[in-house]
Design an enzyme around this catalytic site. Structure first.
Site, PDB file in Angstrom:
ATOM      1  N   ARG A 188       0.817  -1.225   0.000  1.00 12.80           N
ATOM      2  CA  ARG A 188       0.000   0.000   0.000  1.00 12.80           C
ATOM      3  C   ARG A 188       0.848   1.271   0.000  1.00 12.80           C
ATOM      4  NH1 ARG A 188      -5.236  -1.070   3.768  1.00 12.80           N
ATOM      5  NH2 ARG A 188      -5.931  -2.958   2.740  1.00 12.80           N
TER       6      ARG A 188
ATOM      7  N   ASP B  66     -13.705  12.601  11.097  1.00 16.31           N
ATOM      8  CA  ASP B  66     -12.845  11.518  10.633  1.00 16.31           C
ATOM      9  C   ASP B  66     -11.430  12.060  10.463  1.00 16.31           C
ATOM     10  OD1 ASP B  66     -13.638   8.576   9.316  1.00 16.31           O
ATOM     11  OD2 ASP B  66     -11.694   9.347   8.652  1.00 16.31           O
TER      12      ASP B  66
END
Ligand SMILES: C[S@@+](CC[C@H](N)C(=O)[O-])C[C@H]1O[C@@H](n2cnc3c(N)ncnc32)[C@H](O)[C@@H]1O
Length: 293
Positions: free
Chosen positions: A42, A151
């Site tokens: 990733r 968030d």
């Protein structure tokens, strides 16, 4: 790109530990040793984007480069899961509506003010779901209602503010709710109606940031679902201290169905509803009715 493409640098165990610890201390997400390969895969695009030769250079970039804060956000973005959808965990939502909303209506009836927090809201489905449930109950129609969604990822917050969704986000939304709370937006997508949006706002917030959390108003209930599953016990304790502090005395904490506060020593009471188990910040002795705000 294959794992065996040797044009890409491998992450050494030492580099893995340095990067894992850096990410962990920033946001509480703990990447386990057996996920080293996933982390490597990733983060490769980040190395490529920055033109860095190996993960050691990437770690140094994250620590010392003037752009390190933005890059740490990009790294965390590539390591987090944002899976969510409207009306997730319906039995808990039903218990919230049937058993907690009447309590909150009575408790806050004098002030006519209600504050809910979707902590780790991803692209906004949970926060909008809560606003829809409040609308549906008709208990708070002339109240001052705010649903906050926060968030750590600015990318998902941009999606939340846009409020447009496709079929995957709506997989648990009945035709009736779809009709009442959404309008068509073209391309097989829908947009949340303005009357719901007007009760919801979004902000960037790291749940481990104690200073930033002081800016979060006191809440009547916090939904922190499927966020701490990626944290270790120490990070969970830190988040729970912050969440408890942001709840009014007697305010509720609702976790995801696979989560609980066992062994966390958090100062919450367990509340047995007919339809769910939730947590509550203890009342201040001798106080009821929202006086603790
Ligand atoms: C799997 S989603 C859960 C969304 C929603 N609560 C639900 O249950 O459907 C987890 C979200 O938590 C956010 N998150 C992870 N660590 C965080 C932190 N330290 N502070 C704030 N949000 C965080 C991620 O960015 C992600 O959007």
């Amino acid at each position: 790109m294959s794992r065996f493409d040797d044009s890409r640098p491998e992450m050494t165990v030492e580099e893995f530990r340095l990067l894992r610890d850096h990410v962990y201390s920033h946001c509480g997400i703990l990447v386990h040793e057996d996920m080293k390969f996933v982390m490597e895969r990733r983060l490769w695009p980040r190395l490529e984007a920055l033109g860095l030769a190996d993960f050691g250079a990437y770690h140094r970039y994250l620590r010392y480069d003037p752009q390190r804060h933005a890059e740490l956000e990009a790294a965390v973005e590539s390591l987090t899961t944002h899976e969510t959808y409207f009306f997730r965990e319906p039995s808990q939502l039903k218990a919230f509506c049937d058993e907690l909303l009447p309590v909150l209506e009575k408790r806050n009836g004098r002030l006519k003010r209600l504050r809910l927090w979707s902590a780790g809201c991803s692209s906004g489905e949970e926060a909008y779901t809560l606003a829809m449930l409040l609308k549906d109950s008709h208990r708070f129609d002339d109240w001052d209602v705010e649903v906050y969604g926060t968030d750590i990822s600015r990318r998902v917050l941009a999606l939340a503010r846009r409020a447009e969704y496709g079929p995957s986000a709506l997989r648990a939304t009945s035709a009736d709710l779809l009709e009442r709370f959404f309008v068509p937006a073209g391309n097989n997508r829908v947009r949340v109606r303005d009357e719901v949006r007007s009760w919801v706002s979004f902000g960037h917030h790291n749940l481990l940031d104690e200073t930033g959390s002081q800016l979060v108003p006191r809440m009547d209930a916090v939904f922190c679902r499927n966020v701490m599953i990626y944290f270790d016990q120490a990070a969970r304790r830190r988040v729970l201290r912050i969440v408890r502090d942001r709840l009014v005395p007697g305010g509720y904490l609702l976790l995801g169905h696979s989560e609980n506060l066992l062994n966390l020593g958090a100062d919450f009471e367990l509340v047995h509803l007919r339809g769910d188990l939730v947590y509550r910040r203890p009342e201040l002795p001798g106080l009821t009715g929202g006086e603790g705000r």
